[in-house]
Structures are given as structure tokens and as C-alpha cells.
Enzyme design. Structure first.
Site, short mmCIF file in Angstrom:
data_model
loop_
_atom_site.label_atom_id
_atom_site.label_comp_id
_atom_site.label_asym_id
_atom_site.label_seq_id
_atom_site.Cartn_x
_atom_site.Cartn_y
_atom_site.Cartn_z
N SER A 1 0.79 -1.42 0.52
CA SER A 1 0.09 0.40 -0.74
C SER A 1 0.89 1.26 0.11
O SER A 1 2.22 1.25 -0.04
CB SER A 1 -1.12 -0.11 1.14
OG SER A 1 -0.11 -0.13 2.22
N SER A 2 0.23 2.46 -0.31
CA SER A 2 0.77 3.23 -0.20
C SER A 2 1.86 3.88 -1.42
O SER A 2 2.60 4.62 -0.50
CB SER A 2 1.65 3.62 1.10
OG SER A 2 1.01 3.86 2.40
N ILE B 1 -2.82 9.38 -6.18
CA ILE B 1 -2.59 10.76 -7.24
C ILE B 1 -2.25 10.28 -8.20
O ILE B 1 -1.92 11.05 -9.48
CB ILE B 1 -1.25 10.60 -6.37
CG1 ILE B 1 -0.74 11.92 -5.54
CG2 ILE B 1 -0.29 11.73 -7.00
CD1 ILE B 1 0.36 12.78 -4.09
N LYS C 1 11.50 -7.75 -18.85
CA LYS C 1 11.02 -9.00 -18.12
C LYS C 1 9.24 -8.89 -17.58
O LYS C 1 8.63 -9.83 -17.33
CB LYS C 1 11.70 -8.74 -17.06
CG LYS C 1 12.15 -10.52 -16.42
CD LYS C 1 13.46 -10.59 -15.56
CE LYS C 1 13.07 -11.77 -14.38
NZ LYS C 1 14.42 -11.57 -13.25
N CYS D 1 -11.18 25.55 11.90
CA CYS D 1 -11.76 24.85 12.78
C CYS D 1 -11.62 25.03 14.32
O CYS D 1 -11.68 25.83 14.98
CB CYS D 1 -12.09 24.07 12.25
SG CYS D 1 -13.60 22.98 12.33
N GLU E 1 -16.59 21.19 24.84
CA GLU E 1 -16.33 19.72 24.16
C GLU E 1 -14.92 19.36 25.17
O GLU E 1 -14.93 18.34 25.45
CB GLU E 1 -15.56 20.53 23.01
CG GLU E 1 -15.12 18.57 22.46
CD GLU E 1 -14.41 18.45 21.12
OE1 GLU E 1 -14.23 20.47 20.83
OE2 GLU E 1 -14.19 17.53 20.06
N ARG F 1 -19.03 19.97 15.45
CA ARG F 1 -20.09 19.89 16.03
C ARG F 1 -20.56 21.26 17.68
O ARG F 1 -21.48 21.44 17.58
CB ARG F 1 -19.98 18.89 17.66
CG ARG F 1 -20.14 17.93 16.95
CD ARG F 1 -20.61 15.99 17.58
NE ARG F 1 -19.93 15.23 16.97
CZ ARG F 1 -20.84 14.57 15.86
NH1 ARG F 1 -21.95 14.72 16.02
NH2 ARG F 1 -19.97 13.62 15.41
N HIS G 1 -13.19 24.82 6.42
CA HIS G 1 -11.56 24.19 6.14
C HIS G 1 -11.79 24.80 5.24
O HIS G 1 -11.73 23.88 3.67
CB HIS G 1 -11.88 22.35 6.19
CG HIS G 1 -12.44 21.68 7.21
ND1 HIS G 1 -11.35 21.87 8.14
CD2 HIS G 1 -13.22 21.49 8.36
CE1 HIS G 1 -11.58 21.24 9.45
NE2 HIS G 1 -13.44 21.33 9.87
N GLU H 1 -9.05 24.95 3.40
CA GLU H 1 -7.81 24.15 2.86
C GLU H 1 -8.13 22.41 1.44
O GLU H 1 -8.10 22.25 0.55
CB GLU H 1 -7.29 23.29 3.47
CG GLU H 1 -7.80 22.01 4.68
CD GLU H 1 -8.61 22.23 5.98
OE1 GLU H 1 -9.05 23.29 5.86
OE2 GLU H 1 -8.84 21.52 6.61
N1 GLN Z 1 -13.95 19.75 17.57
C1 GLN Z 1 -13.98 20.69 17.36
C2 GLN Z 1 -15.79 20.55 16.81
O1 GLN Z 1 -16.27 19.40 17.25
C3 GLN Z 1 -13.45 20.98 15.93
C4 GLN Z 1 -13.88 20.63 14.66
C5 GLN Z 1 -13.57 20.53 13.28
O2 GLN Z 1 -11.47 21.01 13.92
N2 GLN Z 1 -12.88 19.91 12.38
O3 GLN Z 1 -16.63 21.71 16.77
#
Ligand code: GLN
Length: 546
Positions: free
Chosen positions: A13-14, A19, A224, A385, A409, A466, A511, A513
């Protein structure tokens, strides 16, 4: 009519199958074809959302809120493939559907079996992508390694599909490894022979072999492999290790992979699409002279793939600013209880700090120390986040004097719950797929860094959380100099914050990214890297920046 390319992997794997598949997609797009991509994962989890990053790496979130395999991130960065919930099939999902049908009585009278019921469901889920997106070419990547028990139904399904679609309409590409054995001073083709042998046992003859290798393949080795694997010699393609993953599509094209694939599928290049932008990306990565050093402070640091999209988006930010990037992964646990002098030493040479997403209390104090350091020392800070939630908690504790402020949390009994559970989450019992997921709208405040970065009043970003900024404290935060630069119009949910008196301190609940590409950088990553570079210069030439 859609043509199919099935990508499988053998030996170990890997090998970079994701890609490789994405690069094949890119080659097809450069030839003018509309591509869609799908990943089949043989594990029994319904999706990777409940898996520990150490087990699985990053969870990639789509616009429609699916928690998917990180290979979809590669597909997004390399190709224009549409991606959504249907772009990731797992054994868990397939069985869940088949068992639901069985309970409903859809198979009354029949015994439900792997063949044909499970394989039919796999085929139907693959074909759903064709129905929904109508691509010219669908690339189907089968996760795992040939020979894994759990992968068998997927291989059987693609075997059947080739028969059903016709030999000219479906192509099997197998990615394998030819290891270099140092003691013998030579490469070995035997593992590849075994891997292809395994495929042939179940009725799949790969037409193209892509050989991962440390050293160039000799003509002898190619001969081969061709002989023992029953693959034309011209279709034994070398996939040499390269220093930069963005070079891979260019290397494949140099090795004529695109013309071989088109030929096998009886296609001609449709129109030439320029690869200039991509070549520019690779050129900058090779030639950029100035370097910035970015520290990513997280808790899944030892696993390379845990923050994949963040690592890549940071690279994109560097490319957009014509910079090299030195990515330093910092274990947040190591930062707990460090004295200011120790922190200075620790962060010496770091030009920007990113705190990524995460779950659970471990590593939190180290991240809080980091956010404080960045805020007080004027080091560019990008919180994503959890990284935003950390920035909020730190500000509450150390600027607003709310001692013990926290997220519920991490401390459900905190006196100052500046981050608290989203109200929609209160009654949730099942953990899989139940976070606030996918794309949400965000309105940006004029005059903020976020607004000038995006160049737009309203933006959309993907989410996976959450907990949220507790709006009960919003006014107090603002009075103390925290700017709420982005809010979700419904419910006034805080989506972005920044700090007024800081060169670049921006944190987001979403997010970003997931939406950055090497040739189309996400604006926040572009500006974070720019801020890091300015910070670097300000250390070398303080006068210019005072
Ligand atoms: N643990 C946090 C939440 O649930 C941040 C979640 C995260 O960084 N994706 O809100």
C-alpha cells in the site's frame, strides 16, 4: 458514451495510487476530455468520518457534506472532476444498502449473496456517477492492495463491468512496485509478477502497468515484466520517484501514458487544453528562491497524511507568492507548560503558525500556548476549525480575563463556555455523519482582512464540526478587540474572526484547505503565506517594517 479506467494497486500500500489516478485524470483533461472520478474503499466503515486520523489520515469533506477518503482531495487538486457523496463507495455503504433492500423485501424468495447482489450494488453505485455527471471518462480507483480479502467483491465487480461495457470501453491500469534491493544492487520484478498473477487468477488482465521505482527501469526489466505479466512492453510505464507530487502528470505525459490510454480506449485527443498553468506551478516549486517556514501545530503529527489538504494548501500559498515553503510539523503536546524563553527558542525561525482542526482534549493546552504566543508576538496565525476555537478560548482567558474559559467539548462544566455545542447537535445520538457538514454560506464584514482576501461579500466554505462560537459572548469579545469578520446569515453563527491590532491573525470555523488547488490557490492561504513572508522580512529588515 462513457469510457471507464479502473486503477488498482499491488505489492504494497501507499504507492500513491490516488495521486496516480488523479494524474491520469489530469492527462485526460489535457486531451480535452471531461473526467469524473470515484474511489472504492473496501473497509467496512460506512465512511471514514468515525476513524482516527492515525488509522486513516485526513477526512476530506465535499460540498454536499460527505466525509470521504483523502484521495478525493487529490482528485480535487489535480482535476475538475465533480465530487460529492456518490464519489466514494465503501463496503460499509454497499452492505448497508443491500441489507436495507433485503429487510424491505426487495429480494423476497432469494438468498442474498456477494455475487451477484453485492457486486451488482457496487456496479450500480459506480454507474450512478456516470448517470449524474455524464463524464467522457470515469476513473475508478479501487483502494487497498490486490490480494486483500475485503477487496475481492470490488475486483469482481470491475471484472464484470469490463465484460459488460466492452473491451474497448474499459481499461485496467495496475500500479505496482519494483523494489531496488541494495544488497543485490538490482531491482526485482517478482513481486509485480505475483501481483499481476493474482489479478489474472480472478479474470482481470491489466493492460497497462505503472511501475513505481527508485531507479530508471532498464530495457531488460521492462521486457521481463512484459513477458511474465502478459502486458505489451510499451504499456509497462515507469513511474519513477519524483521530489514533487505535482510533477507526476508531466512525467506521465513524457512517458506517453496519455497516448497509450487513448489508444487502448479507441479515442483520439479531443482538443489540446493548455498545461501551461500546471507547468508554471512545477517551475515555481523548483526555482523559487525565498523561503518561508510555517509551523503546523497539531496532535496527529507523526502521520504524514493527517493534515494532507492543509499541507497542500500551504504549498499552494507559497506558489502564489513565488516562495519555497519549509513545513515544520509541531506536536502540540510538546508545547504545554513551556516558559516564554523556551517558546521563543521553540518558534525561532518560524514565520507563520497554523493550528488545524481536531477533536478531543489531548493537545489542547499546547495549542492554546501557541495561539497566545502568536497573538502576543505578532506572528501570523491561521486557525482552522478547532484552530479558531482555540484562538477564541485563548483570547477569552488572556485578554478578557475569563479564567478557565473553555469549549464544552473539553470541559463540560466550564464557567465560561465561549465555545459550546451547536444547538442542532444537542439531541444527536449516532456519531457517524451527524456533524455540521458541507457547504454553508458566510457573509463577510467590510474592511476586514477576510473581506479583502476573498474580494467578495458572500462566500461558501465547507464545514465539519459540532461546536461553535458562543454568541452570548460576542459583544464582550468585540469590545476587547476581536473582530467577527464572517457570519453565517442564518442564526448569526460566527464563522471567522480576526484580531485588529495584529499583522495577520485570522481564524475560521470552516475548512478552506479543501478548496485550494496548486494552480488556483485559496485566497486565505495565499494571504497567510504573504503575511508570513512579510513577517520574515520584518525580522531581517526591521526598519523597513516599523
Ligand atoms: N472538535 C471541534 C468541533 O467539533 C472542531 C472540529 C474540527 O476541527 N474539525 O467543533
Amino acid at each position: 458514451m462513457t469510457k471507464y479506467i479502473f486503477v488498482t494497486g499491488g505489492v504494497v500500500s501507499s504507492l500513491g495510487k490516488g495521486i496516480a489516478a488523479a494524474s491520469i485524470g489530469k492527462l485526460m483533461e489535457w486531451n480535452g476530455y471531461k473526467v469524473a472520478m470515484i474511489k472504492c474503499d473496501p473497509y467496512i466503515n460506512v465512511d471514514p468520518g468515525t476513524m482516527n486520523p492515525y488509522q486513516h489520515g485526513e477526512v476530506y469533506v465535499t460540498d454536499d457534506g460527505a466525509e470521504t477518503d483523502l484521495d478525493l482531495g487529490h482528485y480535487f487538486r489535480y482535476t475538475n472532476s465533480p465530487l460529492g457523496r456518490i464519489s466514494n463507495v465503501t463496503t460499509g455503504k454497499v452492505y448497508q444498502t443491500v441489507i436495507t433492500k433485503e429487510r424491505r423485501g426487495d429480494f423476497l424468495g432469494g438468498t442474498v449473496q456477494v455475487i451477484p447482489h453485492i457486486t451488482n450494488e457496487i456496479k450500480s453505485e459506480i454507474r450512478d456517477v456516470v448517470k449524474k455527471y455524464s463524464p467522457d471518462i470515469l476513473i475508478v480507483e479501487i483502494g487497498g492492495t490486490v490480494g486483500d480479502i475485503e477487496g475481492m467483491p470490488f475486483l469482481e465487480a470491475i471484472r464484470q463491468m469490463k465484460l459488460e461495457e466492452g473491451a474497448k470501453n474499459a481499461l485496467n491500469i495496475h500500479l505496482t512496485l519494483v523494489p531496488f534491493i541494495k544488497a543485490a544492487g538490482e531491482i526485482k520484478t517478482k513481486p509485480t509478477q505475483h501481483s499481476v498473477g493474482k489479478m489474472r487468477e480472478i479474470g482481470i488482465q491489466p493492460e497497462i502497468l505503472m511501475i513505481r521505482t527508485e531507479i530508471p527501469l532498464s530495457d531488460d526489466a521492462r521486457y521481463k515484466i512484459s513477458l511474465f505479466c502478459n502486458v505489451e512492453k510499451s504499456c509497462v510505464i515507469e513511474a519513477l520517484d519524483v521530489p514533487d507530487i505535482y510533477e507526476i502528470p508531466l512525467m506521465f505525459r513524457k512517458n506517453k501514458l496519455d497516448s497509450i490510454i487513448l489508444d487502448k480506449l479507441c479515442l483520439k485527443p479531443k482538443k489540446k487544453v493548455s498545461s501551461g498553468q500546471w507547468e508554471k506551478v512545477v517551475h515555481i516549486r523548483k526555482t523559487a528562491k525565498q523561503e518561508v517556514r510555517i509551523g503546523v501545530v497539531g496532535k496527529y503529527i507523526t502521520l504524514q497524511d493527517a493534515y494532507k489538504s492543509i499541507d497542500e494548501a500551504l504549498k499552494h500559498g507559497a506558489i502564489a507568492n513565488n516562495l519555497r515553503i519549509d513545513l515544520v510539523k509541531i506536536e502540540s503536546d510538546n508545547l504545554e507548560k513551556k516558559s516564554p524563553a523556551e517558546l521563543d527558542k521553540f518558534f525561532d525561525g518560524i514565520d507563520g503558525i497554523l493550528v488545524p482542526g481536531g477533536f478531543g482534549v489531548r493537545g489542547i493546552e499546547g495549542k492554546l500556548t501557541t495561539a497566545r504566543y502568536a497573538r502576543e508576538k505578532g506572528v501570523p496565525y491561521f486557525g482552522i476549525c478547532l484552530g479558531m476555537q482555540i484562538a477564541v478560548i485563548e483570547f477569552a482567558r488572556n485578554v478578557m480575563g475569563l479564567k478557565g474559559a473553555n469549549s464544552t467539548e473539553f470541559d463540560p462544566k466550564t464557567k465560561y463556555p465561549v465555545i459550546s455545542l451547536l444547538s442542532e447537535q444537542e439531541h444527536i445520538k449516532f456519531l457517524g455523519g451527524t456533524m455540521r457538514l458541507g457547504e454553508y454560506k458566510c457573509a463577510l464584514k467590510p474592511g476586514t482582512k477576510a473581506r479583502s482576501s476573498y474580494g467578495s461579500n458572500v462566500i461558501f466554505e465547507r464545514h465539519r464540526h459540532r461546536y461553535e462560537f458562543n454568541s452570548a459572548y460576542k459583544n464582550e469579545f468585540q469590545r476587547k478587540g476581536l473582530i467577527v469578520s464572517g457570519t453565517h446569515p442564518k442564526g448569526n453563527l460566527v464563522e471567522m474572526i480576526e484580531i485588529k491590532s495584529h499583522p495577520w491573525f485570522v481564524a475560521v470555523q470552516s475548512h478552506p484547505e479543501f478548496k485550494s488547488k496548486p494552480d488556483k490557490v485559496h485566497p486565505l492561504f495565499r494571504d497567510f503565506l504573504k503575511a508570513a513572508y512579510d513577517y520574515n522580512l520584518s525580522k531581517i529588515m526591521p526598519d523597513k517594517f516599523n
